[in-house]
Design an enzyme around this catalytic site. Structure first.
Site, short mmCIF file in Angstrom:
data_model
loop_
_atom_site.label_atom_id
_atom_site.label_comp_id
_atom_site.label_asym_id
_atom_site.label_seq_id
_atom_site.Cartn_x
_atom_site.Cartn_y
_atom_site.Cartn_z
N LEU A 71 -5.00 35.91 24.01
CA LEU A 71 -5.10 35.25 25.32
C LEU A 71 -6.55 35.16 25.77
CD1 LEU A 71 -3.65 34.25 27.98
CD2 LEU A 71 -3.78 36.63 28.74
N GLY A 118 -2.36 37.83 21.48
CA GLY A 118 -1.80 36.49 21.26
C GLY A 118 -2.18 35.89 19.92
N GLU A 121 0.48 36.92 17.85
CA GLU A 121 1.68 36.13 18.18
C GLU A 121 1.62 34.77 17.47
OE1 GLU A 121 1.33 36.63 22.58
OE2 GLU A 121 3.30 37.58 22.38
N GLU A 141 -2.49 44.79 24.33
CA GLU A 141 -2.01 44.44 25.66
C GLU A 141 -1.97 45.64 26.59
OE1 GLU A 141 -1.05 42.93 22.96
OE2 GLU A 141 -0.59 40.84 23.38
N GLY A 149 3.28 37.84 25.82
CA GLY A 149 3.99 36.72 26.46
C GLY A 149 4.14 35.52 25.55
C1 1HE Z 1 -13.06 36.23 24.65
C2 1HE Z 1 -11.95 36.89 24.09
C3 1HE Z 1 -10.71 36.74 24.75
C4 1HE Z 1 -13.67 37.33 22.89
N1 1HE Z 1 -10.68 35.98 25.85
N2 1HE Z 1 -12.97 35.48 25.74
N3 1HE Z 1 -7.25 40.06 23.41
C5 1HE Z 1 -8.09 41.12 23.32
O1 1HE Z 1 -7.95 42.10 24.00
C6 1HE Z 1 -9.23 40.99 22.34
C7 1HE Z 1 -10.51 40.77 23.11
N4 1HE Z 1 -11.65 40.52 22.25
C8 1HE Z 1 -12.24 41.50 21.50
O2 1HE Z 1 -11.80 42.62 21.41
C9 1HE Z 1 -13.48 41.11 20.77
O3 1HE Z 1 -14.08 40.01 21.46
C10 1HE Z 1 -13.27 40.72 19.28
C11 1HE Z 1 -12.90 41.99 18.49
C12 1HE Z 1 -12.19 39.68 19.11
C13 1HE Z 1 -14.58 40.14 18.72
O4 1HE Z 1 -15.64 41.04 18.98
P1 1HE Z 1 -17.14 40.51 18.91
O5 1HE Z 1 -18.04 41.71 19.11
O6 1HE Z 1 -17.32 39.71 17.67
O7 1HE Z 1 -17.31 39.46 20.12
P2 1HE Z 1 -17.52 39.72 21.70
O8 1HE Z 1 -18.97 39.96 21.96
O9 1HE Z 1 -16.59 40.72 22.22
O10 1HE Z 1 -17.10 38.30 22.29
C14 1HE Z 1 -17.84 37.14 22.00
C15 1HE Z 1 -17.48 36.11 23.04
O11 1HE Z 1 -16.11 35.79 22.91
C16 1HE Z 1 -17.67 36.62 24.46
O12 1HE Z 1 -17.97 35.52 25.27
P3 1HE Z 1 -19.49 35.26 25.79
O13 1HE Z 1 -19.37 33.99 26.58
O14 1HE Z 1 -19.87 36.47 26.57
O15 1HE Z 1 -20.33 35.12 24.54
C17 1HE Z 1 -16.28 37.12 24.81
O16 1HE Z 1 -16.04 37.13 26.20
C18 1HE Z 1 -15.45 36.06 24.14
N5 1HE Z 1 -14.10 36.53 23.88
N6 1HE Z 1 -12.36 37.56 23.01
C19 1HE Z 1 -11.78 35.38 26.31
N7 1HE Z 1 -9.60 37.29 24.30
C20 1HE Z 1 0.52 35.44 26.17
S1 1HE Z 1 0.10 37.01 26.49
C21 1HE Z 1 -1.02 37.49 25.24
C22 1HE Z 1 -1.77 38.72 25.69
C23 1HE Z 1 -2.93 39.00 24.84
O17 1HE Z 1 -3.32 38.25 23.97
S2 1HE Z 1 -3.72 40.48 25.19
C24 1HE Z 1 -4.97 40.61 23.97
C25 1HE Z 1 -6.24 39.89 24.38
#
Ligand code: 1HE
Length: 267
Positions: A71, A118, A121, A141, A149
């Site tokens: 997400l 997601g 998912e 999550e 979701g």
């Molecule tokens: C994002 C997202 C995101 C990165 N939404 N912007 N998902 C998570 O909890 C995973 C969240 N993401 C991470 O843990 C990490 O970003 C990663 C392991 C995927 C990658 O790490 P990394 O060090 O390569 O990248 P970063 O520095 O964390 O992120 C780079 C950019 O991507 C940064 O944006 P910037 O504008 O500051 O450069 C981050 O904000 C952006 N970014 N992941 C938005 N998820 C239908 S319900 C489903 C519920 C879920 O999916 S919950 C799980 C959500």
């Protein structure tokens, strides 16, 4: 840029190959291919259109080092959605992922890096998951104060079982490598997931499209039924598929002893 009914896709790239394989690439690497509302709408529009374009198989790829970060948490934060708003978001996710799972077209994902939330998912809605050594799976999550979701309660629980899914969500447990294969999160672990996914797609398109349609839709539909209805539905599907003209030549070749035999893998 790929266009569907004059609408350009911005977050997804599509390349159609001559053998009917569509290479579909998540193309938001700067955001680790996080799924915002626009990407979900593009997935829906694309998977409505792909069968009409004569697509025989899809290989789902991702730009950058990560398959999908789930997400779009920043969009979700900034939108400050109401419960009703987010319910509708989830309904669109279900529309997209159901389109993939029930498409009747083999969809094979080449995974790498994060396949989380997601993103898992999405990956769990395809028909074959191929991981490489960088791939890892998680459901963060719980840590984000969220809940799944986009169908994880159905599809991820279906892959790994309820107990493992609950553990992943409560503890943030990460699966990777052989362990991810062994618990059922992916079916292949290889050096090059894109090459393997393409190889699998090229093999799948050798099957008659009607057989692939049944494999990539009937098994999922039948899984939703009672045993009684499932056995009836299986009979109906087999009645149609197993008497298709496209199977006659293959059956004849077997009867004539010219068809390849099924043999164990070379040691
Ligand atoms: C994002 C997202 C995101 C990165 N939404 N912007 N998902 C998570 O909890 C995973 C969240 N993401 C991470 O843990 C990490 O970003 C990663 C392991 C995927 C990658 O790490 P990394 O060090 O390569 O990248 P970063 O520095 O964390 O992120 C780079 C950019 O991507 C940064 O944006 P910037 O504008 O500051 O450069 C981050 O904000 C952006 N970014 N992941 C938005 N998820 C239908 S319900 C489903 C519920 C879920 O999916 S919950 C799980 C959500």
């Amino acid at each position: 840029m790929f266009t569907i009914q004059s609408r350009s896709l911005e977050n997804i790239n599509v390349e159609m190959e001559e053998d009917g394989i569509a290479r579909v690439t998540l193309a938001r690497p700067a955001k680790r291919n996080a799924l915002d509302a626009q990407t979900i709408e593009e997935l829906i529009a694309l998977f409505v259109e792909l069968p009409k374009l004569g697509t025989r198989a899809v290989v789902l790829l991702a730009q950058g080092d990560h398959f999908c970060a789930g997400l779009d948490l920043v969009e979700h934060f900034e939108e400050d959605r109401s419960p009703a708003d987010f319910m509708h978001v989830c309904l669109r996710w279900h529309e997209a992922f159901n389109k993939i799972e029930y498409s009747g077209i083999p969809v094979i994902a080449a995974l790498k890096g994060a396949v989380v939330g997601g993103g898992l998912e999405l990956a769990s809605s395809v028909h074959i998951r191929v991981a490489d050594n960088s791939t890892y799976f998680a459901l963060p999550e719980g840590q984000r104060g969220l809940f799944t979701g986009g169908g994880a309660t159905i599809r991820v629980a279906g892959l790994v079982g309820k107990a493992r899914m609950v553990d992943m969500m409560l503890s943030g447990r990460v699966y990777q490598g052989d362990e991810a294969v062994n618990v059922g999160l992916c079916q292949y672990l290889v050096e090059d997931s894109e090459a393997k996914a393409m190889e699998l797609a090229r093999a799948a398109v050798q099957n008659p499209p009607l057989s692939n349609f049944a494999i990539c839709s009937a098994i999922s539909h039948i899984g939703n039924m009672s045993a009684l209805d499932a056995s009836y539905a299986e009979s109906v599907v087999a009645g149609i598929v197993n008497t298709q003209p496209a199977s006659r030549g293959r059956l004849e070749a077997f009867a004539n002893k010219t068809a390849a035999r099924v043999r164990p893998n070379a040691k």
